[in-house]
Design an enzyme around this catalytic site. Sequence first.
Site, PDB file in Angstrom:
ATOM      1  N   GLU A 167       9.353   5.445  16.135  1.00  0.00           N
ATOM      2  CA  GLU A 167       9.627   4.969  14.637  1.00  0.00           C
ATOM      3  C   GLU A 167      10.628   5.999  14.086  1.00  0.00           C
ATOM      4  OE1 GLU A 167       5.256   3.186  13.591  1.00  0.00           O
ATOM      5  OE2 GLU A 167       5.864   5.080  12.692  1.00  0.00           O
ATOM      6  N   ASN A 211       0.821  -1.059  -0.002  1.00  0.00           N
ATOM      7  CA  ASN A 211       0.237  -0.018  -0.131  1.00  0.00           C
ATOM      8  C   ASN A 211       0.897   1.332   0.060  1.00  0.00           C
ATOM      9  OD1 ASN A 211       0.876  -0.065   2.761  1.00  0.00           O
ATOM     10  ND2 ASN A 211      -1.236  -0.332   3.791  1.00  0.00           N
ATOM     11  N   HIS A 242       3.932   4.160   4.444  1.00  0.00           N
ATOM     12  CA  HIS A 242       3.704   3.946   5.922  1.00  0.00           C
ATOM     13  C   HIS A 242       3.583   5.354   6.501  1.00  0.00           C
ATOM     14  CE1 HIS A 242       4.208   2.755  10.160  1.00  0.00           C
ATOM     15  NE2 HIS A 242       4.908   3.754  10.337  1.00  0.00           N
TER      16      HIS A 242
HETATM   17  P1  ADP Z   1      -1.411   1.159   8.431  1.00  0.00           P
HETATM   18  O1  ADP Z   1      -0.084   1.167   7.937  1.00  0.00           O
HETATM   19  O2  ADP Z   1      -2.365   1.830   7.651  1.00  0.00           O
HETATM   20  O3  ADP Z   1      -1.178   1.895   9.912  1.00  0.00           O
HETATM   21  P2  ADP Z   1      -1.585  -1.385  10.033  1.00  0.00           P
HETATM   22  O4  ADP Z   1      -0.710  -0.537  10.884  1.00  0.00           O
HETATM   23  O5  ADP Z   1      -2.949  -1.894  10.418  1.00  0.00           O
HETATM   24  O6  ADP Z   1      -1.908  -0.310   9.075  1.00  0.00           O
HETATM   25  O7  ADP Z   1      -0.824  -2.326   9.257  1.00  0.00           O
HETATM   26  C1  ADP Z   1       0.596  -2.331   8.842  1.00  0.00           C
HETATM   27  C2  ADP Z   1       0.802  -2.839   7.347  1.00  0.00           C
HETATM   28  O8  ADP Z   1       0.526  -4.250   7.506  1.00  0.00           O
HETATM   29  C3  ADP Z   1      -0.037  -2.171   6.538  1.00  0.00           C
HETATM   30  O9  ADP Z   1       0.324  -0.893   5.994  1.00  0.00           O
HETATM   31  C4  ADP Z   1       0.040  -3.148   5.319  1.00  0.00           C
HETATM   32  O10 ADP Z   1       1.104  -3.013   4.657  1.00  0.00           O
HETATM   33  C5  ADP Z   1      -0.013  -4.527   6.207  1.00  0.00           C
HETATM   34  N1  ADP Z   1      -1.235  -5.115   6.415  1.00  0.00           N
HETATM   35  C6  ADP Z   1      -2.293  -4.696   7.078  1.00  0.00           C
HETATM   36  N2  ADP Z   1      -3.393  -5.445   7.340  1.00  0.00           N
HETATM   37  C7  ADP Z   1      -3.028  -6.493   6.282  1.00  0.00           C
HETATM   38  C8  ADP Z   1      -3.768  -7.404   5.821  1.00  0.00           C
HETATM   39  N3  ADP Z   1      -5.015  -7.919   6.257  1.00  0.00           N
HETATM   40  N4  ADP Z   1      -2.892  -8.264   5.065  1.00  0.00           N
HETATM   41  C9  ADP Z   1      -1.959  -7.936   4.463  1.00  0.00           C
HETATM   42  N5  ADP Z   1      -1.167  -6.932   5.008  1.00  0.00           N
HETATM   43  C10 ADP Z   1      -1.773  -6.107   5.725  1.00  0.00           C
HETATM   44 MG    MG Z   2       0.005   1.201  11.628  1.00  0.00          MG
END
Ligand code: ADP
Ligand code: MG
Length: 141
Positions: A128, A114, A117
């Site tokens: 971080e 995605n 971060h």
């Molecule tokens: P964010 O990056 O939006 O803060 P999270 O902290 O929940 O999201 O998750 C960290 C990272 O882990 C996400 O940016 C993504 O790259 C990966 N991730 C999160 N949820 C999933 C999932 N259900 N399946 C695969 N990868 C995931």
């Molecule tokens: Mg996160």
Amino acid sequence: MSIEQTLSIVKPDGVEKNVIGECFRRFEKGGLKIIATKMIHMDRAKAEGFYAVHKERPFFDSLVQFMTRGPVVVSVLEGENAIAKNREIMGATNPEAAAEGTIRKDFASNIEENTVHGSDGPDTAKFEISYFFETNEIFSR
Ligand code: ADP
Ligand code: MG
């Protein structure tokens, strides 16, 4: 409202998609200043330490594999409400749920790859930033 610092990463897919500059442009257009930045290639231990909070999640191994497959650009962003502002510019974790005009809506491949971060709160931002930068590498302005 207060001036904050937050950690940004342009993830391996973002580097591969050649959108480092586009991400930076959106940060700056959104009023955030890049006060530290560098390109690094994380090894497994570095990525596992960064995502330690997710180590019990089913996607942890895959996430670490993804984050170490190529270089990333880590930056410190500074500005008014920088933590929330950066997350607004990024969009929701799952690009299918991300708002129009956000980085993830425009560039993310899926919920894992995605593109960016961003720290999710003041405590994680502090941890971080220090995980990647020495104080003498950060140019607060
Ligand atoms: P964010 O990056 O939006 O803060 P999270 O902290 O929940 O999201 O998750 C960290 C990272 O882990 C996400 O940016 C993504 O790259 C990966 N991730 C999160 N949820 C999933 C999932 N259900 N399946 C695969 N990868 C995931
Ligand atoms: Mg996160």
